[in-house]
Design an enzyme around this catalytic site. Structure first.
Site, PDB file in Angstrom:
ATOM      1  N   LYS A 201     -34.328  -1.431  -9.773  1.00  0.00           N
ATOM      2  CA  LYS A 201     -33.187  -2.093  -9.188  1.00  0.00           C
ATOM      3  C   LYS A 201     -33.360  -2.473  -8.334  1.00  0.00           C
ATOM      4  O   LYS A 201     -32.300  -3.757  -7.492  1.00  0.00           O
ATOM      5  CB  LYS A 201     -32.053  -1.580 -10.917  1.00  0.00           C
ATOM      6  CG  LYS A 201     -31.732  -0.286 -10.178  1.00  0.00           C
ATOM      7  CD  LYS A 201     -30.584  -0.441  -9.199  1.00  0.00           C
ATOM      8  CE  LYS A 201     -30.530   1.173  -8.556  1.00  0.00           C
ATOM      9  NZ  LYS A 201     -29.191   1.179  -7.743  1.00  0.00           N
ATOM     10  N   THR A 258     -26.166  -3.695  -9.034  1.00  0.00           N
ATOM     11  CA  THR A 258     -26.657  -3.714  -7.529  1.00  0.00           C
ATOM     12  C   THR A 258     -26.873  -5.355  -7.135  1.00  0.00           C
ATOM     13  O   THR A 258     -27.298  -5.023  -5.513  1.00  0.00           O
ATOM     14  CB  THR A 258     -27.634  -2.766  -7.590  1.00  0.00           C
ATOM     15  OG1 THR A 258     -27.431  -1.543  -8.534  1.00  0.00           O
ATOM     16  CG2 THR A 258     -28.189  -2.652  -6.303  1.00  0.00           C
TER      17      THR A 258
END
Length: 343
Positions: A201, A258
């Protein structure tokens, strides 16, 4: 799962932003010691009752002990009775995991819980594989991961995490210790899936930050996040993960946070790349580790070796390490041939 209200003895090794935030969050319920390797920094933190370097503006609870004496930090959990449910939490970056584990090797460590996300540079190993290589199978281990900014955890804002381990007893111990107040902790036995989601991610956040920095719009952001999740899932399943894990906190949850949160260091790397800044300058300006940078190189190499198609990762690595402009990255992704969505 029955939870205990007993006070645990917990040592957090690593006094960066995330280690400090976790120590703050747990110190109001448990006997917590925070260790850092820099004696001067730890003396400053102890005197100010605040981590001025990595997490300024957040007062340490009066009960939280801090120091740079590794022997004392380890004795805090090694010498604890079993009914004190000791936990040893490793809060270092992936690059520091192996050196820290080497210092633990041969000791009577009750268990280890690591917070780092990524693949080890050079070996391409996930954190649990590094732990197994150094400490062997006799020390139970767990990964604690999920969508979590250190500043928000330190402020006691709501947060949900996943603890992944092959040890059911350790999963229960971590949940019993950490779950409560504004922290929710969910147990999972898919340690590969949780670690792959937490690692890749960060690469997708760099891509999304670059797209946002180029002004490509919200539609492009949604597309990148969705196709990024597809890449993460392809790699994870190839490595033996359960597909459903990537729809959870350590997959989709951490990816969304994120890629979109302004506190994300990896997203900020992408935004700076869109401005044409050089990587060395970006890293120096951050002042913190952005795990997506080394992870992009490791993931690309691993995907190529395994034959896993990861075009977004390839594009990010090309910008980071081969001098490709962020605008060219976007053009390359848009020019890809069509394919079935679930392929």
């Amino acid at each position: 799962m029955q939870q205990t209200k007993n006070i645990s003895k917990i040592t957090v090794l690593g006094a960066g932003a995330w280690g400090t935030a976790v120590a703050i969050a747990l110190a109001d319920r448990h006997d917590v010691l925070l260790w850092g390797r820099n004696p001067e920094q730890m003396a400053e933190t102890a005197a100010a009752r605040e981590n001025l370097h990595y997490l300024p503006g957040f007062a340490l609870p009066a009960s939280l002990r801090v120091g740079a004496d590794l022997e004392a930090a380890l004795a805090h959990v090694i010498d604890a009775h079993e009914d004190e449910a000791p936990l040893l939490i490793l809060a270092c970056p992936v690059a520091g995991l192996r050196p820290l584990l080497q210092q633990l090797k041969g000791r009577a460590i009750p268990n280890v819980v690591w917070l780092c996300k990524g693949f080890e540079a050079g070996t391409g190993l996930l954190p649990h594989q590094v732990v197994l290589e150094i400490l062997g199978e006799t020390v139970p281990g767990a990964a604690l991961s999920g969508p979590s900014f250190a500043q928000e955890v330190a402020r006691a804002l709501p947060c949900a995490l996943s603890v992944a381990s092959t040890s059911g007893a350790l999963r229960e111990r971590v949940v019993a210790a950490a779950h409560g107040n504004n922290l929710r902790v969910y147990a999972c036995d898919d340690i590969v899936g949780v670690e792959v989601g937490g690692a890749v991610k960060n690469v997708m956040a760099i891509a999304t930050g670059a797209a946002d920095g180029l002004g490509l719009g919200l539609n492009a952001r949604a597309a990148l996040i969705t196709r990024g999740l597809a890449e993460i899932t392809r790699l994870g399943v190839t490595l033996g993960a359960q597909p459903g894990t990537f729809m959870g906190l350590s997959g989709m949850g951490d990816l969304i946070l994120t890629c979109t949160g302004d506190l994300s260091r990896n997203r900020r790397v992408g935004l700076a790349l869109a401005q044409g800044k050089q990587l060395d300058t970006i890293v120096a300006e951050l002042g913190h580790v952005a795990e997506g940078v080394p992870c992009a190189k490791s993931v690309r190499a691993l995907a190529q070796r395994l034959g896993v198609d990861m075009p977004i990762t390839d594009a990010v690595a090309a910008v980071l390490f081969e001098g490709v402009a962020a605008t060219e990255m976007a053009q390359q992704l848009l020019a890809r041939d069509p394919r079935d969505e679930v392929a």
